[in-house]
Scaffold this active site. Sequence first.
Site, PDB file in Angstrom:
ATOM      1  N   ASP B 106       0.788  -1.111   0.096  1.00  0.00           N
ATOM      2  CA  ASP B 106       0.072  -0.099  -0.116  1.00  0.00           C
ATOM      3  C   ASP B 106       1.064   1.348   0.394  1.00  0.00           C
ATOM      4  O   ASP B 106       1.612   1.485   0.689  1.00  0.00           O
ATOM      5  CB  ASP B 106      -0.643  -0.844   0.963  1.00  0.00           C
ATOM      6  CG  ASP B 106      -2.597   1.041   1.963  1.00  0.00           C
ATOM      7  OD1 ASP B 106      -2.888   1.343  -0.348  1.00  0.00           O
ATOM      8  OD2 ASP B 106      -2.481   1.432   1.739  1.00  0.00           O
ATOM      9  N   HIS B 113      -4.286  13.911   1.528  1.00  0.00           N
ATOM     10  CA  HIS B 113      -3.975  12.712   2.192  1.00  0.00           C
ATOM     11  C   HIS B 113      -2.767  12.919   3.318  1.00  0.00           C
ATOM     12  O   HIS B 113      -3.364  12.822   4.685  1.00  0.00           O
ATOM     13  CB  HIS B 113      -4.386  11.000   1.606  1.00  0.00           C
ATOM     14  CG  HIS B 113      -4.401  10.216   2.215  1.00  0.00           C
ATOM     15  ND1 HIS B 113      -5.276  10.196   3.767  1.00  0.00           N
ATOM     16  CD2 HIS B 113      -3.650   9.193   2.581  1.00  0.00           C
ATOM     17  CE1 HIS B 113      -5.304   8.768   3.903  1.00  0.00           C
ATOM     18  NE2 HIS B 113      -4.099   8.758   3.946  1.00  0.00           N
ATOM     19  N   GLU B 179     -10.948   3.501   3.165  1.00  0.00           N
ATOM     20  CA  GLU B 179      -9.648   3.978   2.949  1.00  0.00           C
ATOM     21  C   GLU B 179      -9.953   4.054   0.896  1.00  0.00           C
ATOM     22  O   GLU B 179      -9.953   3.352   0.374  1.00  0.00           O
ATOM     23  CB  GLU B 179      -8.247   3.937   3.236  1.00  0.00           C
ATOM     24  CG  GLU B 179      -7.410   4.611   4.402  1.00  0.00           C
ATOM     25  CD  GLU B 179      -6.517   4.636   4.718  1.00  0.00           C
ATOM     26  OE1 GLU B 179      -6.102   3.985   3.485  1.00  0.00           O
ATOM     27  OE2 GLU B 179      -5.373   5.372   4.894  1.00  0.00           O
ATOM     28  N   GLU B 181      -9.333   3.833  -2.643  1.00  0.00           N
ATOM     29  CA  GLU B 181      -7.802   3.463  -3.081  1.00  0.00           C
ATOM     30  C   GLU B 181      -7.893   3.341  -4.456  1.00  0.00           C
ATOM     31  O   GLU B 181      -9.103   2.428  -4.981  1.00  0.00           O
ATOM     32  CB  GLU B 181      -7.233   3.037  -2.368  1.00  0.00           C
ATOM     33  CG  GLU B 181      -6.729   3.430  -1.417  1.00  0.00           C
ATOM     34  CD  GLU B 181      -5.665   2.312  -0.193  1.00  0.00           C
ATOM     35  OE1 GLU B 181      -4.617   1.854  -1.519  1.00  0.00           O
ATOM     36  OE2 GLU B 181      -5.134   3.036   1.022  1.00  0.00           O
ATOM     37  N   ASP B 213      -9.226   0.565   1.677  1.00  0.00           N
ATOM     38  CA  ASP B 213      -8.493  -0.191   2.309  1.00  0.00           C
ATOM     39  C   ASP B 213      -9.158   0.391   3.549  1.00  0.00           C
ATOM     40  O   ASP B 213      -8.335   1.016   4.753  1.00  0.00           O
ATOM     41  CB  ASP B 213      -7.310  -0.016   2.087  1.00  0.00           C
ATOM     42  CG  ASP B 213      -5.881  -0.376   2.925  1.00  0.00           C
ATOM     43  OD1 ASP B 213      -5.877  -1.419   3.507  1.00  0.00           O
ATOM     44  OD2 ASP B 213      -5.104   0.376   2.784  1.00  0.00           O
ATOM     45  N   ARG B 217      -9.146   2.985  12.802  1.00  0.00           N
ATOM     46  CA  ARG B 217      -7.833   4.595  13.685  1.00  0.00           C
ATOM     47  C   ARG B 217      -7.384   4.191  15.081  1.00  0.00           C
ATOM     48  O   ARG B 217      -6.363   5.134  15.015  1.00  0.00           O
ATOM     49  CB  ARG B 217      -8.439   5.620  12.468  1.00  0.00           C
ATOM     50  CG  ARG B 217      -9.145   6.397  12.151  1.00  0.00           C
ATOM     51  CD  ARG B 217      -7.578   5.961  10.470  1.00  0.00           C
ATOM     52  NE  ARG B 217      -8.151   6.133   9.417  1.00  0.00           N
ATOM     53  CZ  ARG B 217      -7.680   5.759   8.450  1.00  0.00           C
ATOM     54  NH1 ARG B 217      -6.247   5.505   8.505  1.00  0.00           N
ATOM     55  NH2 ARG B 217      -8.004   5.777   7.009  1.00  0.00           N
ATOM     56  N   GLN B 220      -4.517   1.660  15.076  1.00  0.00           N
ATOM     57  CA  GLN B 220      -3.720   2.097  14.491  1.00  0.00           C
ATOM     58  C   GLN B 220      -3.131   3.245  15.030  1.00  0.00           C
ATOM     59  O   GLN B 220      -1.474   2.787  14.762  1.00  0.00           O
ATOM     60  CB  GLN B 220      -4.268   2.790  12.417  1.00  0.00           C
ATOM     61  CG  GLN B 220      -3.091   2.923  12.372  1.00  0.00           C
ATOM     62  CD  GLN B 220      -3.522   3.630  10.632  1.00  0.00           C
ATOM     63  OE1 GLN B 220      -4.719   4.058  10.631  1.00  0.00           O
ATOM     64  NE2 GLN B 220      -2.920   4.385   9.905  1.00  0.00           N
ATOM     65  N   LYS B 233      -4.883  -2.253  10.123  1.00  0.00           N
ATOM     66  CA  LYS B 233      -5.346  -3.008   8.256  1.00  0.00           C
ATOM     67  C   LYS B 233      -5.312  -3.923   7.752  1.00  0.00           C
ATOM     68  O   LYS B 233      -6.211  -4.086   6.755  1.00  0.00           O
ATOM     69  CB  LYS B 233      -4.140  -1.799   7.689  1.00  0.00           C
ATOM     70  CG  LYS B 233      -3.789  -0.324   8.096  1.00  0.00           C
ATOM     71  CD  LYS B 233      -4.503   0.409   7.376  1.00  0.00           C
ATOM     72  CE  LYS B 233      -4.131   1.637   6.926  1.00  0.00           C
ATOM     73  NZ  LYS B 233      -4.139   2.610   6.154  1.00  0.00           N
ATOM     74  N   THR B 237      -9.330  -5.776   3.085  1.00  0.00           N
ATOM     75  CA  THR B 237      -8.716  -5.107   2.114  1.00  0.00           C
ATOM     76  C   THR B 237      -9.642  -5.327   1.492  1.00  0.00           C
ATOM     77  O   THR B 237      -9.592  -6.522   1.110  1.00  0.00           O
ATOM     78  CB  THR B 237      -7.895  -4.466   2.321  1.00  0.00           C
ATOM     79  OG1 THR B 237      -6.822  -4.830   2.778  1.00  0.00           O
ATOM     80  CG2 THR B 237      -6.892  -4.010   0.446  1.00  0.00           C
ATOM     81  N   GLU B 338     -10.307  11.794   7.201  1.00  0.00           N
ATOM     82  CA  GLU B 338     -10.402  13.259   7.123  1.00  0.00           C
ATOM     83  C   GLU B 338     -11.383  14.121   6.467  1.00  0.00           C
ATOM     84  O   GLU B 338     -11.412  15.648   7.174  1.00  0.00           O
ATOM     85  CB  GLU B 338      -9.208  13.341   5.348  1.00  0.00           C
ATOM     86  CG  GLU B 338      -7.792  12.354   5.711  1.00  0.00           C
ATOM     87  CD  GLU B 338      -7.669  11.854   4.388  1.00  0.00           C
ATOM     88  OE1 GLU B 338      -7.744  11.328   3.435  1.00  0.00           O
ATOM     89  OE2 GLU B 338      -7.035  12.999   3.032  1.00  0.00           O
TER      90      GLU B 338
END
Lengths: 394, 394
Positions: B106, B113, B179, B181, B213, B217, B220, B233, B237, B338
């Site tokens: 990744d 970001h 996420e 992606e 993904d 949080r 993490q 994570k 995925t 975000e």
Amino acid sequence: MTTIDIPDDSLFGLDNLPYGVFSTPGGERRVGVRVGDHVVDLAVALDDEVFARPALNAFMAQGHARWVEVRERVTELVSGDVPDAAVHAVADVTLHLPFEVGDYVDFYASEHHASNLGRLFRPDSEPLMPNWKHLPVGYHGRGGTVVVSGTDVVRPCGQRKAPDEAAPTFGESRRLDIEAELGFVVGTGSELGSPVPIEEFAERVFGAVLVNDWSARDIQSWEYVPLGPFLGKSFATSVSPWVVPLLALQKARVATPPQDPTPLPYLRENAPWGLDIELAVEWNGEVVSRPPYREMYWSPAQMLAHLTVNGASTRTGDLYASGTISGPERDQRGAFIELTWGGKEPVRVGGEERTFLQDGDEVALTATAPGASGGRISFGEVRNRIVPANHPGR
Amino acid sequence: MTTIDIPDDSLFGLDNLPYGVFSTPGGERRVGVRVGDHVVDLAVALDDEVFARPALNAFMAQGHARWVEVRERVTELVSGDVPDAAVHAVADVTLHLPFEVGDYVDFYASEHHASNLGRLFRPDSEPLMPNWKHLPVGYHGRGGTVVVSGTDVVRPCGQRKAPDEAAPTFGESRRLDIEAELGFVVGTGSELGSPVPIEEFAERVFGAVLVNDWSARDIQSWEYVPLGPFLGKSFATSVSPWVVPLLALQKARVATPPQDPTPLPYLRENAPWGLDIELAVEWNGEVVSRPPYREMYWSPAQMLAHLTVNGASTRTGDLYASGTISGPERDQRGAFIELTWGGKEPVRVGGEERTFLQDGDEVALTATAPGASGGRISFGEVRNRIVPANHPGR
């Protein structure tokens, strides 16, 4: 029929019986067991097709009861007569990567190593991060670049930036290093969404190998913030060709060092899985370090419980390694960056002052553990040579 | 024989022709191409055994010239009559993970970001690390937990510690996030010790998929120092079932945003591989964000060149993802951390103020790109639902 001669002082006696994948000249890869200085072809000896494969995965996937049964049958078999066609001298065969690697995870379970690297990489901070004693810190590495002992390690190129340089430059790693580790091979996988309880460790993990997690320290120190090591590690991770079954390591089991604070319940062991395994690091034939596995803060059972506590699934062939094994003494450090304190305190090898690896250097890791009958058993070795970088313009 | 009806405004017209793996009720998995609202069974239509497989890998491994040839043959075929037995309505088939995943990497290639996360995770430091504009920062994820669209995502448990708490606690993630992606699928691998030059990108990479993904949080932020994200994570995925060939994305190619400083030579492109792809993030059916892929700082060709510059080998089926795609505007952010600024600025979803994901929530990512003939082509979708945690004591 043949009787296999096992010298009394053999480290590959009946207490060991590690599994590997071998081929004879012109032959296909197949599963064998090492006994003394011989390899027993299990597909022939046990007349079972699961061993006529180029990897241990199919056998490992059959599960713990089967591992026990095959170990009993092999013990009985090699104690008596074995068909001639099933016996090869180790010297006459080629050894291959013993299993097809799924995901590769590397932990960081030695307090001495993590503290040393903290001091070297982040001299202005506390050496251990606040999370370190609460969980076995780990990260994913590259499964596709796990190679077997004997594979040459090509010196990696990449971006490096010394603290006093304004910008990175591209070139060969100048701080190529080793990491002496033990790796654990998952035999039976687990489903997505279902954590593996800590007490299932011995049911799930088939065995252990020696691991050299080659590291380019200059590439690593520039790239690793904030998402962790990447190219500084992904060029090669080498493993020993013999997988020592957990079943052979019962006498090696010891308690881990005291864990304070007490870990959260999912990390609490009801039976010890620290391991009293003695490693040795040979650099161009000289032993420069003897890392003691019993000093590792986190056990492999704790690592597996942590790895899956979020519901991550595991697969047959997943490999997770302990992280560098370092003891409290200088000559117990399992990486050259620690042994030479970032290159500032060279060690003598071959009559020269040495810090990091040069082209042509050879490193071998070996290890032994106590066996069930009072002697010792060997992990064999992981031995690799550094060859020059292969980059455009060379 | 059948003529496949392709509506004029179809996002799966002749400019697209993405590949996937499908099964009919009771049938085996096999490779198909999507055309309009139908799937064409390639093993039947082209009478080729390489497509009668449960994954795209064998076909991808045949290489670029073959990808071109098959795309031409399929275009010709579906423009005329197709054998009845080769045609299924999409609604009648099950779609599976389209390829067997090797290593999963990744990246972190969006400047918006990376800057936003830097501000949120490390409020007292510069948001971008010194290395960020010199190399595409990336790390390895867990290949074994890559799942296809439609797979439920079990809320992960793990250790979490808020900054004001003295010690971590164990429990369900309270900050479960997405996420958005784009992922790139390696078609033909490369040898250990041999970096892939940047200009070989289109020869090596078969196509692209949408990637979600999933990220916890709270897990993490506690675990990720110093070795990067791990359990935050690795629980899941998810990818879209259709792999859009790079051959279909020629009209989407644009220059990346200006790169300053100029990257080192191995990262310099002689042809642009930025991509003008528009994503949309649907949260319980409402579009909450439209991340623009053209804003990504590093191109996928640069990512592959970087990934292998140290000599790391690649394999058919390796997946590397871009990292979260975020544009400069709030409603272009590809992660909820975000979008809601760490949970402090909720968004309205279904008439409620929402921050992170709740059990039962469903997230779908979709994307379109310009096609060769002036219309648009679709990546399909990656759509998953959050289901409650499954932990001891529940």
